[in-house]
Write a protein that holds these residues in place. Structure first.
Motif, PDB file in Angstrom:
ATOM      1  N   ARG A 118       0.815  -1.208   0.000  1.00  0.00           N
ATOM      2  CA  ARG A 118       0.000   0.000   0.000  1.00  0.00           C
ATOM      3  C   ARG A 118       0.852   1.262   0.000  1.00  0.00           C
ATOM      4  N   CYS A 119       2.169   1.131   0.068  1.00  0.00           N
ATOM      5  CA  CYS A 119       3.018   2.315   0.234  1.00  0.00           C
ATOM      6  C   CYS A 119       3.886   2.666  -0.973  1.00  0.00           C
ATOM      7  N   THR A 120       4.537   1.685  -1.593  1.00  0.00           N
ATOM      8  CA  THR A 120       5.599   2.019  -2.537  1.00  0.00           C
ATOM      9  C   THR A 120       5.159   2.175  -3.978  1.00  0.00           C
ATOM     10  N   GLY A 121       4.011   1.655  -4.342  1.00  0.00           N
ATOM     11  CA  GLY A 121       3.598   1.710  -5.739  1.00  0.00           C
ATOM     12  C   GLY A 121       4.295   0.688  -6.616  1.00  0.00           C
ATOM     13  N   TYR A 122       5.008  -0.257  -6.046  1.00  0.00           N
ATOM     14  CA  TYR A 122       5.635  -1.399  -6.721  1.00  0.00           C
ATOM     15  C   TYR A 122       6.874  -1.057  -7.551  1.00  0.00           C
ATOM     16  N   GLU A 123       6.993   0.122  -8.078  1.00  0.00           N
ATOM     17  CA  GLU A 123       8.140   0.441  -8.928  1.00  0.00           C
ATOM     18  C   GLU A 123       9.473   0.328  -8.174  1.00  0.00           C
ATOM     19  N   PRO A 124       9.578   0.854  -6.953  1.00  0.00           N
ATOM     20  CA  PRO A 124      10.841   0.667  -6.228  1.00  0.00           C
ATOM     21  C   PRO A 124      11.145  -0.807  -5.946  1.00  0.00           C
ATOM     22  N   ILE A 125      10.115  -1.606  -5.739  1.00  0.00           N
ATOM     23  CA  ILE A 125      10.312  -3.036  -5.503  1.00  0.00           C
ATOM     24  C   ILE A 125      10.859  -3.690  -6.771  1.00  0.00           C
ATOM     25  N   ARG A 126      10.284  -3.335  -7.911  1.00  0.00           N
ATOM     26  CA  ARG A 126      10.764  -3.865  -9.193  1.00  0.00           C
ATOM     27  C   ARG A 126      12.215  -3.460  -9.419  1.00  0.00           C
ATOM     28  N   ARG A 127      12.528  -2.178  -9.161  1.00  0.00           N
ATOM     29  CA  ARG A 127      13.904  -1.705  -9.335  1.00  0.00           C
ATOM     30  C   ARG A 127      14.869  -2.438  -8.401  1.00  0.00           C
ATOM     31  N   ALA A 128      14.437  -2.711  -7.190  1.00  0.00           N
ATOM     32  CA  ALA A 128      15.289  -3.419  -6.225  1.00  0.00           C
ATOM     33  C   ALA A 128      15.596  -4.831  -6.714  1.00  0.00           C
ATOM     34  N   ILE A 129      14.612  -5.500  -7.254  1.00  0.00           N
ATOM     35  CA  ILE A 129      14.841  -6.859  -7.756  1.00  0.00           C
ATOM     36  C   ILE A 129      15.792  -6.811  -8.945  1.00  0.00           C
ATOM     37  N   MET A 130      15.599  -5.838  -9.810  1.00  0.00           N
ATOM     38  CA  MET A 130      16.499  -5.674 -10.957  1.00  0.00           C
ATOM     39  C   MET A 130      17.927  -5.407 -10.481  1.00  0.00           C
ATOM     40  N   ARG A 131      18.074  -4.539  -9.481  1.00  0.00           N
ATOM     41  CA  ARG A 131      19.396  -4.208  -8.949  1.00  0.00           C
ATOM     42  C   ARG A 131      20.064  -5.455  -8.362  1.00  0.00           C
ATOM     43  N   ALA A 132      19.301  -6.209  -7.573  1.00  0.00           N
ATOM     44  CA  ALA A 132      19.852  -7.400  -6.940  1.00  0.00           C
ATOM     45  C   ALA A 132      20.282  -8.437  -7.996  1.00  0.00           C
ATOM     46  N   ALA A 133      19.610  -8.431  -9.125  1.00  0.00           N
ATOM     47  CA  ALA A 133      19.943  -9.357 -10.205  1.00  0.00           C
ATOM     48  C   ALA A 133      21.047  -8.807 -11.106  1.00  0.00           C
ATOM     49  N   GLY A 134      21.549  -7.614 -10.779  1.00  0.00           N
ATOM     50  CA  GLY A 134      22.632  -7.020 -11.571  1.00  0.00           C
ATOM     51  C   GLY A 134      22.175  -6.387 -12.852  1.00  0.00           C
ATOM     52  N   ARG A 135      20.892  -6.001 -12.912  1.00  0.00           N
ATOM     53  CA  ARG A 135      20.351  -5.357 -14.116  1.00  0.00           C
ATOM     54  C   ARG A 135      20.102  -3.873 -13.841  1.00  0.00           C
ATOM     55  N   PRO A 136      20.233  -3.042 -14.871  1.00  0.00           N
ATOM     56  CA  PRO A 136      19.992  -1.593 -14.665  1.00  0.00           C
ATOM     57  C   PRO A 136      18.527  -1.297 -14.417  1.00  0.00           C
TER      58      PRO A 136
END
Length: 155
Positions: free
Chosen positions: A137-155
């Motif tokens: 209910r807080c982040t709007g999902y985009e930061p979560i998506r970016r975090a997963i991409m970052r952890a996977a070594g993707r821009p």
């Protein structure tokens, strides 16, 4: 019923009522309160843990169904030295947590997805679909998506 669970590498021999949910057993019997119970109807995903490599809703799964299984909770993500898991570091760096209630469920959903299918980050639609299975209910999902991409070594 007597069951044995290996939780975050530690064996737990427990006597549980057959109708108790895994999430309740993890929190109350194993003392692992990082698994959050939100809706207790399998809708929100806050209770997501990894059982034998698969992300599952611990509020819907009976503990007796997990007898002999390996369970991984958010407490099991950090390294032996206490160093945060790359996903935990990425969630922090990308501001993918605000109130934090949904965070353990998203972390466990993401770790299971990346371990079983690392290519999920190469398909934006599949990753978005995965993320819609948990509620935030807080982040709007985009930061979560970016975090997963970052952890996977993707821009």
């Amino acid at each position: 019923m007597n069951i044995t669970l290996t939780v975050n590498g530690r064996v737990h021999r427990l006597d549980v009522e057959p109708r108790r949910a895994l999430g309740d057993v993890l929190r109350e019997d194993c003392g692992l309160t990082g698994t959050h119970l939100g809706c207790e109807q399998g809708v929100c995903g806050s209770c997501t843990v990894v059982v034998d490599g698969r992300a599952v809703r611990s509020c819907l799964l009976l503990a007796v169904q997990c007898d002999g299984c390996s369970v991984r909770t958010v407490e099991g993500l950090a390294g032996r030295d206490g160093e945060p898991h790359p996903l935990q570091r990425a969630f922090s760096a990308e501001h993918a947590l605000q109130c934090g209630f949904c965070t353990p469920g998203f972390l466990m959903l993401a770790v299971a997805a990346l371990e079983s299918d690392p290519a999920i980050v190469d398909d934006p639609e599949r990753l978005r679909e995965l993320l819609t299975s948990n509620l935030c209910r807080c982040t709007g999902y985009e930061p979560i998506r970016r975090a997963i991409m970052r952890a996977a070594g993707r821009p």
